[in-house]
Design a protein around this motif. Sequence first.
Motif, PDB file in Angstrom:
ATOM      1  N   HIS A   1       0.861  -1.199   0.000  1.00  0.00           N
ATOM      2  CA  HIS A   1       0.000   0.000   0.000  1.00  0.00           C
ATOM      3  C   HIS A   1       0.895   1.246   0.000  1.00  0.00           C
ATOM      4  O   HIS A   1       0.716   2.152  -0.812  1.00  0.00           O
ATOM      5  CB  HIS A   1      -0.884  -0.034   1.257  1.00  0.00           C
ATOM      6  N   LEU A   2       1.879   1.253   0.900  1.00  0.00           N
ATOM      7  CA  LEU A   2       2.769   2.415   1.017  1.00  0.00           C
ATOM      8  C   LEU A   2       3.639   2.583  -0.221  1.00  0.00           C
ATOM      9  O   LEU A   2       3.861   3.710  -0.677  1.00  0.00           O
ATOM     10  CB  LEU A   2       3.643   2.291   2.271  1.00  0.00           C
TER      11      LEU A   2
ATOM     12  N   GLU B   1      -9.142  -4.075  10.079  1.00  0.00           N
ATOM     13  CA  GLU B   1      -9.343  -3.021  11.064  1.00  0.00           C
ATOM     14  C   GLU B   1      -9.940  -3.575  12.340  1.00  0.00           C
ATOM     15  O   GLU B   1     -10.691  -4.535  12.306  1.00  0.00           O
ATOM     16  CB  GLU B   1     -10.207  -1.889  10.481  1.00  0.00           C
TER      17      GLU B   1
ATOM     18  N   LYS C   1     -10.854   9.967   4.725  1.00  0.00           N
ATOM     19  CA  LYS C   1      -9.626   9.639   3.998  1.00  0.00           C
ATOM     20  C   LYS C   1      -9.966   8.913   2.696  1.00  0.00           C
ATOM     21  O   LYS C   1      -9.474   9.262   1.623  1.00  0.00           O
ATOM     22  CB  LYS C   1      -8.725   8.740   4.874  1.00  0.00           C
TER      23      LYS C   1
ATOM     24  N   SER D   1      -2.895   6.226  12.104  1.00  0.00           N
ATOM     25  CA  SER D   1      -1.923   5.272  12.645  1.00  0.00           C
ATOM     26  C   SER D   1      -1.505   5.640  14.066  1.00  0.00           C
ATOM     27  O   SER D   1      -1.039   4.799  14.817  1.00  0.00           O
ATOM     28  CB  SER D   1      -0.693   5.207  11.745  1.00  0.00           C
TER      29      SER D   1
HETATM   30  C1  HEM Z   1      -4.019   8.769  -1.886  1.00  0.00           C
HETATM   31  C2  HEM Z   1      -4.416   7.618  -1.432  1.00  0.00           C
HETATM   32  C3  HEM Z   1      -3.924   7.005  -0.155  1.00  0.00           C
HETATM   33  C4  HEM Z   1      -2.872   7.338   0.658  1.00  0.00           C
HETATM   34  C5  HEM Z   1      -1.871   8.484   0.478  1.00  0.00           C
HETATM   35  C6  HEM Z   1      -2.863   6.396   1.748  1.00  0.00           C
HETATM   36  C7  HEM Z   1      -1.921   6.364   2.751  1.00  0.00           C
HETATM   37  C8  HEM Z   1      -1.881   5.450   3.761  1.00  0.00           C
HETATM   38  C9  HEM Z   1      -0.835   5.314   4.730  1.00  0.00           C
HETATM   39  C10 HEM Z   1       0.425   6.192   4.789  1.00  0.00           C
HETATM   40  C11 HEM Z   1      -1.178   4.327   5.586  1.00  0.00           C
HETATM   41  C12 HEM Z   1      -0.345   3.787   6.737  1.00  0.00           C
HETATM   42  C13 HEM Z   1      -0.796   4.316   8.065  1.00  0.00           C
HETATM   43  C14 HEM Z   1      -0.051   3.555   9.146  1.00  0.00           C
HETATM   44  O1  HEM Z   1       1.142   3.816   9.322  1.00  0.00           O
HETATM   45  O2  HEM Z   1      -0.669   2.737   9.807  1.00  0.00           O
HETATM   46  C15 HEM Z   1      -2.469   3.827   5.169  1.00  0.00           C
HETATM   47  C16 HEM Z   1      -3.180   2.853   5.810  1.00  0.00           C
HETATM   48  C17 HEM Z   1      -4.451   2.454   5.459  1.00  0.00           C
HETATM   49  N1  HEM Z   1      -5.120   2.753   4.290  1.00  0.00           N
HETATM   50 FE1  HEM Z   1      -4.492   4.099   2.908  1.00  0.00          FE
HETATM   51  N2  HEM Z   1      -3.933   5.535   1.606  1.00  0.00           N
HETATM   52  C18 HEM Z   1      -4.597   5.875   0.452  1.00  0.00           C
HETATM   53  C19 HEM Z   1      -5.735   5.271  -0.055  1.00  0.00           C
HETATM   54  C20 HEM Z   1      -6.494   4.336   0.620  1.00  0.00           C
HETATM   55  C21 HEM Z   1      -7.742   3.802   0.152  1.00  0.00           C
HETATM   56  C22 HEM Z   1      -8.414   4.152  -1.180  1.00  0.00           C
HETATM   57  C23 HEM Z   1      -8.195   2.962   1.127  1.00  0.00           C
HETATM   58  C24 HEM Z   1      -9.455   2.129   1.190  1.00  0.00           C
HETATM   59  C25 HEM Z   1     -10.046   1.652   0.163  1.00  0.00           C
HETATM   60  C26 HEM Z   1      -7.239   2.958   2.193  1.00  0.00           C
HETATM   61  C27 HEM Z   1      -7.327   2.236   3.356  1.00  0.00           C
HETATM   62  C28 HEM Z   1      -6.365   2.183   4.334  1.00  0.00           C
HETATM   63  C29 HEM Z   1      -6.515   1.481   5.598  1.00  0.00           C
HETATM   64  C30 HEM Z   1      -7.747   0.717   6.060  1.00  0.00           C
HETATM   65  C31 HEM Z   1      -5.311   1.653   6.298  1.00  0.00           C
HETATM   66  C32 HEM Z   1      -4.984   1.138   7.699  1.00  0.00           C
HETATM   67  C33 HEM Z   1      -5.353   2.247   8.701  1.00  0.00           C
HETATM   68  C34 HEM Z   1      -4.741   2.015  10.063  1.00  0.00           C
HETATM   69  O3  HEM Z   1      -4.979   0.981  10.635  1.00  0.00           O
HETATM   70  O4  HEM Z   1      -4.014   2.910  10.548  1.00  0.00           O
HETATM   71  N3  HEM Z   1      -6.196   3.806   1.836  1.00  0.00           N
HETATM   72  N4  HEM Z   1      -2.873   4.513   4.037  1.00  0.00           N
END
Ligand code: HEM
Length: 148
Positions: free
Chosen positions: A9-10, A73, A90, A146
């Motif tokens: 993802h990152l 989650e 988000k 986070s």
């Molecule tokens: C521009 C688009 C996106 C960016 C920049 C982004 C960025 C990030 C980052 C940096 C994290 C890590 C956070 C950590 O350190 O735990 C994260 C976690 C996550 N992202 Fe994304 N994300 C994006 C799009 C999405 C989308 C479209 C979804 C859902 C369909 C999503 C769902 C999640 C979920 C569920 C987590 C885990 C949250 C947690 O437990 O902290 N993200 N995202």
Amino acid sequence: MSIVVMWVHLLAVIAWMGGMMFVLFVLRPVMGRSGFSSQSGQLLKRIDGRFRTIRWTSIMIILMTGFFNLLYEGGTEKIESGWGVVLLVKILFAAIAMGLTGINDFVLNSPSVHAISEHPTRSSKWLGDIVLVLTLFVLFMAVYLSRS
Ligand code: HEM
């Protein structure tokens, strides 16, 4: 497994946002300088074509891994709290950024339009900048999520 998915993802986020920042802070200023004007259109077109593939691959990966992350989650209690609201915002912002990218790539800069004009239009540049700002907000919200 979920750690690997978060890593992917990152990685995809880095590829998408890093590419946008490269265009804004490196490519456009260099291409704007005199001396490049004769070749800049061709070069920008080739670079954009290459980055388009990377961008859409990244977006697909972000969506897949994002939804996978959602499965892991911490239960309904967390989702139903303020944390869940920030997560929802988000995802909404990310969806808007992706939608605007689609408009930019397939409406404003569809291959047929590109054949006529090699230089991106002013509205296309603006839209690109708005997408970058939106993703910066998304990143901020992700850091908040986070930490809480
Ligand atoms: C521009 C688009 C996106 C960016 C920049 C982004 C960025 C990030 C980052 C940096 C994290 C890590 C956070 C950590 O350190 O735990 C994260 C976690 C996550 N992202 Fe994304 N994300 C994006 C799009 C999405 C989308 C479209 C979804 C859902 C369909 C999503 C769902 C999640 C979920 C569920 C987590 C885990 C949250 C947690 O437990 O902290 N993200 N995202």
